[in-house]
Design a protein around this motif. Sequence first.
Motif, PDB file in Angstrom:
ATOM      1  N   SER A   1       0.830  -1.207   0.000  1.00  0.00           N
ATOM      2  CA  SER A   1       0.000   0.000   0.000  1.00  0.00           C
ATOM      3  C   SER A   1       0.865   1.258   0.000  1.00  0.00           C
ATOM      4  O   SER A   1       1.947   1.283   0.538  1.00  0.00           O
TER       5      SER A   1
ATOM      6  N   SER B   1      -4.974   8.265   8.743  1.00  0.00           N
ATOM      7  CA  SER B   1      -4.962   8.024   7.298  1.00  0.00           C
ATOM      8  C   SER B   1      -6.391   7.974   6.791  1.00  0.00           C
ATOM      9  O   SER B   1      -6.954   6.906   6.572  1.00  0.00           O
TER      10      SER B   1
ATOM     11  N   GLU C   1      -0.647   4.379   0.669  1.00  0.00           N
ATOM     12  CA  GLU C   1      -1.402   5.486   1.266  1.00  0.00           C
ATOM     13  C   GLU C   1      -0.541   6.261   2.262  1.00  0.00           C
ATOM     14  O   GLU C   1       0.349   5.710   2.900  1.00  0.00           O
ATOM     15  N   LYS C   2      -0.854   7.550   2.368  1.00  0.00           N
ATOM     16  CA  LYS C   2      -0.088   8.411   3.269  1.00  0.00           C
ATOM     17  C   LYS C   2      -0.615   8.278   4.692  1.00  0.00           C
ATOM     18  O   LYS C   2      -1.816   8.272   4.925  1.00  0.00           O
TER      19      LYS C   2
ATOM     20  N   GLY D   1      -7.875   5.539   4.308  1.00  0.00           N
ATOM     21  CA  GLY D   1      -6.890   4.471   4.150  1.00  0.00           C
ATOM     22  C   GLY D   1      -7.335   3.210   4.871  1.00  0.00           C
ATOM     23  O   GLY D   1      -8.534   3.002   5.116  1.00  0.00           O
TER      24      GLY D   1
END
Length: 310
Positions: free
Chosen positions: A2, A219, A4-5, A222
């Motif tokens: 992944s 997130s 995602e931030k 996320g």
Amino acid sequence: MSTEKVILGFLEEVEAWRLLSPQFPSKVGGKPAWLSQKGVPSLSSWSARSVIFQWLFCFRCMRLYRVKIKDEPPSEPYGDYNVLPVSGVKLCWTCGCPGTKTCSRCHFVNYCGKHHQTIHWKHSHKRDCGSQETSGAGKSPFLFPEFELVTEPEEREEKTETQSNETEAIQSNVDETLTDVLAETELDEMALHETEEMKIFQRFKKRIAPEPHQVVRYSRGGLPLWISAEHIPSDEAVPPCSCGSKRVFEFQVMPQLLNSLCVDSTGASIDWGTVAVFTCSRSCSQEDNYSPEFVWKQDFKADQINKDSL
Ligand SMILES: [Zn+2]
Ligand SMILES: [Zn+2]
Ligand SMILES: [Zn+2]
């Protein structure tokens, strides 16, 4: 893998005034810093701030509220007084939540109930009752230690495609070999489940290893970093917001926080592996009221660990 931030949250010790409501604090512990005076809920222990929202989360009852922050910060600290300055809501000395009960002798200090009145009485009010100067003072033994919650982006090692593919290939080889062996036994299902459990826990440990003191992972939209393969909510298990919109994952509270809260000394029996918070995907404002959001608690597996080793 992944991409995602994730924003990580850490605890920092600061002077107490920096955590009062005029500072719009993001903090853990102490009394709640109410940033809206409408429909104040009964909870304590946590208050985090995004640009436009404040979240209030209680570790004791595992409830979370979200409220839209007013443009103007409050000029006086709320919550450190007996009464909220504008709405006149009375606050409990012990926990800082709304409390309609007032000491019948001095008519000065308020409580949410008998239990918190007793805590204050034993702590100092037996001595101070009647003296307005000292009655409201002192630190309630019910509260968790107070910290500022500071954030920074999670930095992740840039792995090249080949490297991660190789690792995955090796891993799936191992898995296949394992599967072959296990399939021959009557215990295959159980064992497979344990392998899955181990994998998830190892992934959890590996992901937090570079920043072991993280207490929050943010997130929005996320995925939570689960600590166990058990008790993961399905999409249907997360109810929609009262406005009708779907709720999305927003942040999670990590087990490391338990160490900093000195849980044992407050007599609270709280524990978690991780707590995932799901909030309204539309971020509806609910007319500036405190809106309850959805919290999912995942526990440690009994045989897994002691959390000090994380
Ligand atoms: Zn109380
Ligand atoms: Zn009194
Ligand atoms: Zn909503």
